[in-house]
Scaffold this motif. Structure first.
Motif, PDB file in Angstrom:
ATOM      1  N   TYR A 171       0.809  -1.209   0.000  1.00 51.34           N
ATOM      2  CA  TYR A 171       0.000   0.000   0.000  1.00 51.34           C
ATOM      3  C   TYR A 171       0.851   1.271   0.000  1.00 51.34           C
ATOM      4  N   GLN A 227      -3.008  13.138  -2.308  1.00 46.65           N
ATOM      5  CA  GLN A 227      -2.604  11.745  -2.178  1.00 46.65           C
ATOM      6  C   GLN A 227      -1.678  11.509  -1.001  1.00 46.65           C
ATOM      7  N   GLN A 239       3.875   6.116  -5.017  1.00 43.45           N
ATOM      8  CA  GLN A 239       4.114   6.331  -6.448  1.00 43.45           C
ATOM      9  C   GLN A 239       2.999   7.117  -7.086  1.00 43.45           C
ATOM     10  N   ILE A 240       1.745   6.811  -6.655  1.00 41.56           N
ATOM     11  CA  ILE A 240       0.628   7.567  -7.213  1.00 41.56           C
ATOM     12  C   ILE A 240       0.765   9.045  -6.853  1.00 41.56           C
ATOM     13  N   MET A 277       8.502   9.350 -14.130  1.00 41.58           N
ATOM     14  CA  MET A 277       7.239   9.215 -13.385  1.00 41.58           C
ATOM     15  C   MET A 277       6.393  10.468 -13.438  1.00 41.58           C
ATOM     16  N   GLN A 278       7.054  11.615 -13.290  1.00 44.82           N
ATOM     17  CA  GLN A 278       6.281  12.840 -13.101  1.00 44.82           C
ATOM     18  C   GLN A 278       5.954  13.546 -14.406  1.00 44.82           C
ATOM     19  N   LEU A 291       3.466  10.706  -6.071  1.00 50.60           N
ATOM     20  CA  LEU A 291       4.595  11.300  -6.753  1.00 50.60           C
ATOM     21  C   LEU A 291       4.279  11.552  -8.222  1.00 50.60           C
ATOM     22  N   PHE A 310      -0.555   8.362 -13.783  1.00 44.36           N
ATOM     23  CA  PHE A 310      -0.622   8.400 -12.319  1.00 44.36           C
ATOM     24  C   PHE A 310      -1.753   9.297 -11.841  1.00 44.36           C
ATOM     25  N   ARG A 311      -1.932  10.396 -12.581  1.00 45.07           N
ATOM     26  CA  ARG A 311      -2.981  11.317 -12.155  1.00 45.07           C
ATOM     27  C   ARG A 311      -4.338  10.630 -12.290  1.00 45.07           C
ATOM     28  N   GLN A 326       0.785   3.905  -3.041  1.00 42.57           N
ATOM     29  CA  GLN A 326       0.308   5.252  -2.759  1.00 42.57           C
ATOM     30  C   GLN A 326       1.413   6.283  -2.965  1.00 42.57           C
ATOM     31  N   ILE A 338     -10.540   6.954   2.967  1.00 43.57           N
ATOM     32  CA  ILE A 338     -10.964   6.339   4.222  1.00 43.57           C
ATOM     33  C   ILE A 338     -12.059   7.193   4.813  1.00 43.57           C
ATOM     34  N   PHE A 356      -3.579   8.334   3.600  1.00 41.25           N
ATOM     35  CA  PHE A 356      -2.958   7.435   2.633  1.00 41.25           C
ATOM     36  C   PHE A 356      -1.610   6.935   3.117  1.00 41.25           C
ATOM     37  N   LEU A 409      -4.808   7.492 -12.036  1.00 45.33           N
ATOM     38  CA  LEU A 409      -4.890   6.567 -10.899  1.00 45.33           C
ATOM     39  C   LEU A 409      -5.321   7.318  -9.653  1.00 45.33           C
ATOM     40  N   ALA A 410      -4.741   8.487  -9.503  1.00 46.35           N
ATOM     41  CA  ALA A 410      -5.027   9.260  -8.300  1.00 46.35           C
ATOM     42  C   ALA A 410      -6.481   9.716  -8.298  1.00 46.35           C
ATOM     43  N   ARG A 426      -9.389   6.638  -6.517  1.00 42.89           N
ATOM     44  CA  ARG A 426      -8.851   7.187  -5.305  1.00 42.89           C
ATOM     45  C   ARG A 426      -9.338   6.338  -4.136  1.00 42.89           C
ATOM     46  N   ILE A 427      -8.435   5.989  -3.306  1.00 42.14           N
ATOM     47  CA  ILE A 427      -8.833   5.221  -2.129  1.00 42.14           C
ATOM     48  C   ILE A 427      -9.012   6.204  -0.982  1.00 42.14           C
TER      49      ILE A 427
END
Lengths: 379, 647
Positions: A240, A264, A246-247, B40-41, A249, B48-49, A244, B59, A269, B51-52, B56-57
């Motif tokens: 996790y 994020q 990596q996402i 990556m960026q 970043l 990635f964005r 997280q 809580i 997270f 994914l974000a 989004r996970i």
């Protein structure tokens, strides 16, 4: 050349030492630490008192310590090397018995005023002792097996103690930092090649030992290695953090989401957001521009250290400076690699940025030594 | 060691070479890190964005159901009701004003509420849901659901809210809950994440506040995946929280309802206690208020009406109100003198309507005097002069020691707000707090429950219970927590002589049952349910010599706030005491006229477990009582008492 061989009269004395400080290095350190304050302020959700303020106070103390160490002649520190190493080693043994449990490992020792992590202290004192050792050693004996075994033991003893805590990250740092000083001192290539081969063998042994009664690492360390190799295998459990991180970043993009706008790298997270994973916050909020700038600052710090080391004719001073440079490099390189999914999560802080007391103070003392070597260099 | 020049030079060259090599390696590694960063960026940023944003996970905390509060028979005093609300996620709504404009066409929005919500949105992260309308009708919720496509970021939610089904009856006991305020957060060192939930309800006063930790429960959490529209895609895992503990109080909802109704417009306090267990059966302060108003957010006008009312509905007079106990304090003085052996039942003093002490006249309420007075008569007819005589013999420190033994001047550990300690003065107290020496006149005033002495209605009830049992009865409000019965301590005997206690009890009985007794008019005629009680009337002003000379101190002629407080303490049945009662009617006039009748009705109601038959009252009063009973605005027993069999 050793300090016995040149006239100390040409070394600056008294207040004139201030002029001979490596001021560029001081400014770089302040710049990096300030980035840290900004990030700690952001991850606390705009609360300065939670992390940023204590960190600022520590950095202030660190700066004072750095200047104090810097103005003491470098030969004094060389004479202290063995003593410092001995004390660190004693403290390392002591945490085995009286250390507090922090984050599942016995790492802290409470001195009343501050909580000290002896393993942090060891990173610097080990480099000091090795540098002093090679300063003392007859140069022609540098690669003699007996005189290679001695420093190897000096490295392995604390490494083993730290590994037992268990703190994988720090033991790697100690091992590689020590090896770097040996390498710089001119120990023959063949030794390193042999050790490397042995290392590969050891890793195989470690992996093979898993699940056996003589298992070498803790289960959580194996799991971290597993998830490093395949973060997707367990997206909600051990993997996790990596996913997280990596996402966070990656989603920063070119220019980032903007200060305090990260979503994020928020507490929910990443539980260790203010310590080991703080780089993700920077990368998310300031994007590639911000993250790369920090990397450049770090590289410049290393650059100044290496330049100072190479131009210093004193053996102890240049070995010490090189050793500290490598130790500092290992910190940020391992941390960044870990966050970017290039290395397993071993728990190494981002130097001068992550929240934490002893790492910060020890690093500032180390840079004090670098400054002292710089000021008191033979002319 | 000294080295040869050749060695030195060689070593310096090695270090330089290897140093540069090391530096180069480090630089190369850093470049690799930089490249990875770029990859990556910059190169993979979009992925990635996505994914974000998309997966989004999140809580989310699951607020636990707040523990309910029951009366001793299981009647719900504080429960939870389902409420619907509308929340908005700023990030998903994008154009917030436009979305709210659309929403306004469907649901009526409160402007003040909306403004608060907009402010809150600015403060919080863009993905945090903020409530924009609370307590929305089911129809409105359906309308929002149907129009969902026009309302991005808007979600209807269902939640629990506190409700007090008995309205004002237990307002002072339970207190009320309200949304967490910044003030609450500042004050508390509680770092429960639940407090961070906007509008989370916490106890503000009373049992709700004092037992907050028990009632609140523990938050659960769920990890959910939400998509770009903020819609919950799936729940990944869930940790159930723990509902708050149910609390059962010792109070009797039916009795409480009767008492509040019986007090009517008065500003008064009534405490009914079980003398054997210390259980508080009723603890009523009037006038009361509707705690539900506070849960919903009380309007400024309503709140102003409550704070400006001179009958102080917000105060819990039973434990916060400290009154001069008046003649109800005479039992303390009498017992102190008896126990010290200074008087016996046969000792008499003569009352001429006043007593002169160090040149000052201390008056008896009866201007003509009572003649020769013994202890029995002194309590039955409430002769003041008798107690002036006792005070000089016992002394203030003896009186105050006895007061403490009988439970006055003590703070009881009840889960209620601001429980007062009252005041039982001593010489030391006056020296310390006032810097003056204790005067004999102070003792005389104290002996008739005036001057410095202050007691709460709760303390007076405890005093009655202790007189009735001779044991150190302590009040208790919590009966059980989550079904676990709370310990019921055995009360130790106070060590009084049984003879002396009997003297006092008999005198109290006569005071309410003898023709000459001050509370004769409020007697109970039913055998086996008769009460023993003592009246008290305490002045809230000084009577000037001029007034006394004119003979004008009829309470009816005075403005309300200057009239005397009326008090009555009692236990019943007099032969085998079960309950102790105290009644204080603020500015009610005389204790016999204003407090004793209330005490009688309350005692009968408590002993019968419902409206008493008229046969319990003296024949001449039955018609009046019947009329009163019929007019009482009691709650339907069916609604109040669910399975109301007395435990």
């Amino acid at each position: 050349m050793s300090y016995l061989e040149y006239s100390v009269k040409r070394v600056p004395t008294g207040p004139r030492k201030i002029l001979h400080l490596n001021w560029a290095l001081v400014l770089l350190l302040i710049a990096v630490a300030s980035t840290g304050f900004l990030m700690l302020y952001s991850v606390a959700g705009g609360d300065i008192s939670r992390w940023a303020e204590p960190q600022m106070k520590r950095f202030a103390v660190g700066l004072v310590l750095m200047f104090a160490v810097a103005f003491v002649p470098i030969w004094f520190w060389r004479n202290m090397a063995a003593l410092a190493y001995g004390i660190s080693l004693l403290l390392l043994v002591a945490v085995e018995f009286v250390g507090d449990i922090g984050m599942g490992a016995q790492r802290w020792i409470d001195l009343g005023v501050i909580r000290l992590q002896p393993s942090e202290l060891m990173k610097i004192t080990l480099v000091m002792l090795l540098a002093a050792y090679y300063d003392w050693l007859d140069i022609r004996k540098t690669s003699h097996p007996l005189y290679v075994l001695l420093p190897a033991l000096l490295i392995l003893l604390p490494t083993a103690l730290v590994l037992k805590q268990p703190d994988l990250g720090t033991s790697i740092l100690l091992l590689m930092g020590g090896a770097a000083v040996m390498f710089a001192a001119g120990v023959h290539w063949a030794y390193f090649a042999t050790v490397f081969a042995a290392g590969v063998g050891l890793v195989s042994a470690v992996m093979a030992s898993r699940g056996k009664p003589w298992q070498l690492l803790e289960d959580y360390q194996y799991r971290r290695i597993d998830t490093f190799l395949d973060p997707g295998s367990d997206p909600l459990g051990a993997g996790y953090h990596i996913t997280q991180a990596q996402i966070a970043l990656g989603s920063g993009g070119w220019a980032g989401r903007g200060f305090m706008q990260g979503t994020q790298s928020r507490p929910i997270f990443l539980p260790e957001k203010h310590t080991d994973f703080i780089f993700t916050t920077l990368a998310e909020e300031f994007g590639f521009v911000g993250a790369f700038s920090l990397l450049v600052l770090y590289v410049l710090i290393i650059g100044f250290c290496v330049a100072s080391a190479v131009s210093n004719k004193d053996r102890f001073a240049s070995l010490l400076t090189l050793g500290i440079a490598v130790a500092f490099f290992l910190y940020f390189a391992i941390n960044m690699a870990m966050v970017m999914g290039l290395a397993p999560v071993v728990g190494v802080p981002l130097p001068l940025v992550s929240y934490g007391g002893s790492a910060m103070l020890v690093l500032m003392v180390a840079f004090g030594l670098v400054q002292s070597a710089h000021i008191h260099r033979p002319r | 060691m000294r080295r040869t020049a050749r060695d030195t030079e060689e070593s310096a060259r090695t270090i330089t070479r290897r140093g540069i090599l090391l530096g180069g390696t480090m630089l190369a590694t850093s470049v690799a890190l930089g490249l990875r960063m770029r990859y990556m960026q910059v190169d993979q940023a979009d992925q990635f964005r996505l994914l974000a944003e998309e997966n989004r996970i999140n809580i989310r905390l699951i607020p636990p159901a707040r523990g309910q509060i029951f009366d001793r028979n299981g009647v719900v005093i504080a429960g939870n009701e389902q409420v619907y609300r509308i929340v908005i996620v700023r990030e998903d709504a994008r154009d917030v004003p436009a979305v709210i404009e659309n929403l306004r066409k469907i649901v009526a929005l409160d402007d003040a509420e909306l403004e608060r919500a907009l402010k809150e949105m600015e403060r919080r992260s863009p993905f945090v849901p903020v409530t924009i309308a609370e307590r929305v009708s089911w129809e409105a919720i359906s309308a929002v659901a149907v129009n969902a496509p026009a309302l991005p970021g808007i979600t209807p939610e269902v939640g629990l809210s506190r409700v007090y089904p008995l309205g004002p009856d237990f307002a002072h006991v339970t207190g009320y809950v309200g949304p967490v305020s910044d003030y609450d957060l500042e004050r508390t060192d509680d770092n429960d994440p639940l407090l961070q939930i906007p509008r989370f309800q916490i106890g503000k006063i009373g049992v709700e506040a004092r037992l907050e930790k028990l009632l609140r429960g523990r938050a659960g959490s769920k990890r959910i995946e939400v998509n770009a529209a903020g819609r919950v895609m799936r729940e990944l895992d869930r940790q159930e929280g723990e509902a708050g503990a149910d609390v059962q109080l010792t109070v009797d909802a039916r009795l409480q309802n009767f008492v509040l109704a019986r007090l009517g417009e008065e500003s008064a306090a009534v405490v009914v206690m079980d003398v054997a267990t210390g259980d508080l059966l009723s603890i009523t302060s009037a006038p009361a208020f509707d705690p539900n108003l506070f849960v919903r957010g009380i309007s400024v006008a309503d709140y102003k009406a409550l704070t400006e009312n001179d009958h102080r509905p917000l105060a819990d007079k039973t434990v916060q109100g400290a009154y001069p106990p008046g003649s109800t304090f005479k039992m303390v003085v009498a017992l102190a003198a008896l126990e010290a052996g200074l008087v016996t039942a046969d000792t008499t003093f003569s009352c001429r309507g006043f007593l002169e002490v160090s040149g000052r006249r201390f008056h008896c309420w009866s201007r003509g005097g009572h003649g020769r007075v013994d202890l029995h008569k002194s309590l039955v007819e409430s002769c003041d002069v008798y107690y002036y005589e006792l005070a000089q013999r016992v002394g203030i420190d003896g009186i105050s020691a006895m007061a403490h033994r009988l439970g006055l001047g003590e703070r009881y550990d009840l889960p209620l707000s601001a429980v007062a300690e009252g005041l039982v003065p001593t010489r030391a107290w006056k020296r310390e707090r006032r810097g003056e020496e204790w005067l004999v006149g102070d003792s005389l005033n104290a002996a008739i429950g005036q001057g410095f002495v202050l007691s709460t209605p709760l303390q007076l009830a405890v005093m009655s219970a202790r007189l009735a049992t001779g044991r150190a009865v302590v009040p208790r409000l919590v009966k059980s927590i989550d079904g676990v019965e709370q310990p019921r301590p055995e009360f130790p005997p106070l060590g009084f002589s049984e003879n002396n206690l009997r003297l006092i009890r008999r005198a109290m009985f006569s005071a309410s049952n003898d023709r000459r007794g001050t509370a004769y008019g409020s007697r109970i005629v039913e055998q086996g349910r008769r009460m023993a009680g003592k009246t008290g009337t305490s002045q809230v002003r000084n009577i000037t010599a001029a007034e006394r000379a004119r003979g004008v101190f009829r309470n009816e002629d005075l403005p309300w706030h200057r009239r005397d407080h009326a008090l009555f303490v009692a236990f019943a049945p007099e032969d085998v005491p079960q309950i102790a009662v105290s009644v204080v009617v603020e500015h009610g006039g005389g204790g016999a006229a204003a407090a004793a009748p209330i005490a009688r009705d309350v005692v009968l109601q408590a002993l019968y477990g419902g409206l008493p038959p008229l046969s319990a009252y003296p024949e001449s009063q039955r018609a009046r009582i019947r009329a009163m009973q019929e007019e009482l605005p009691l709650r339907e027993p069916a609604a109040a008492a669910r399975g109301a069999t007395r435990a």
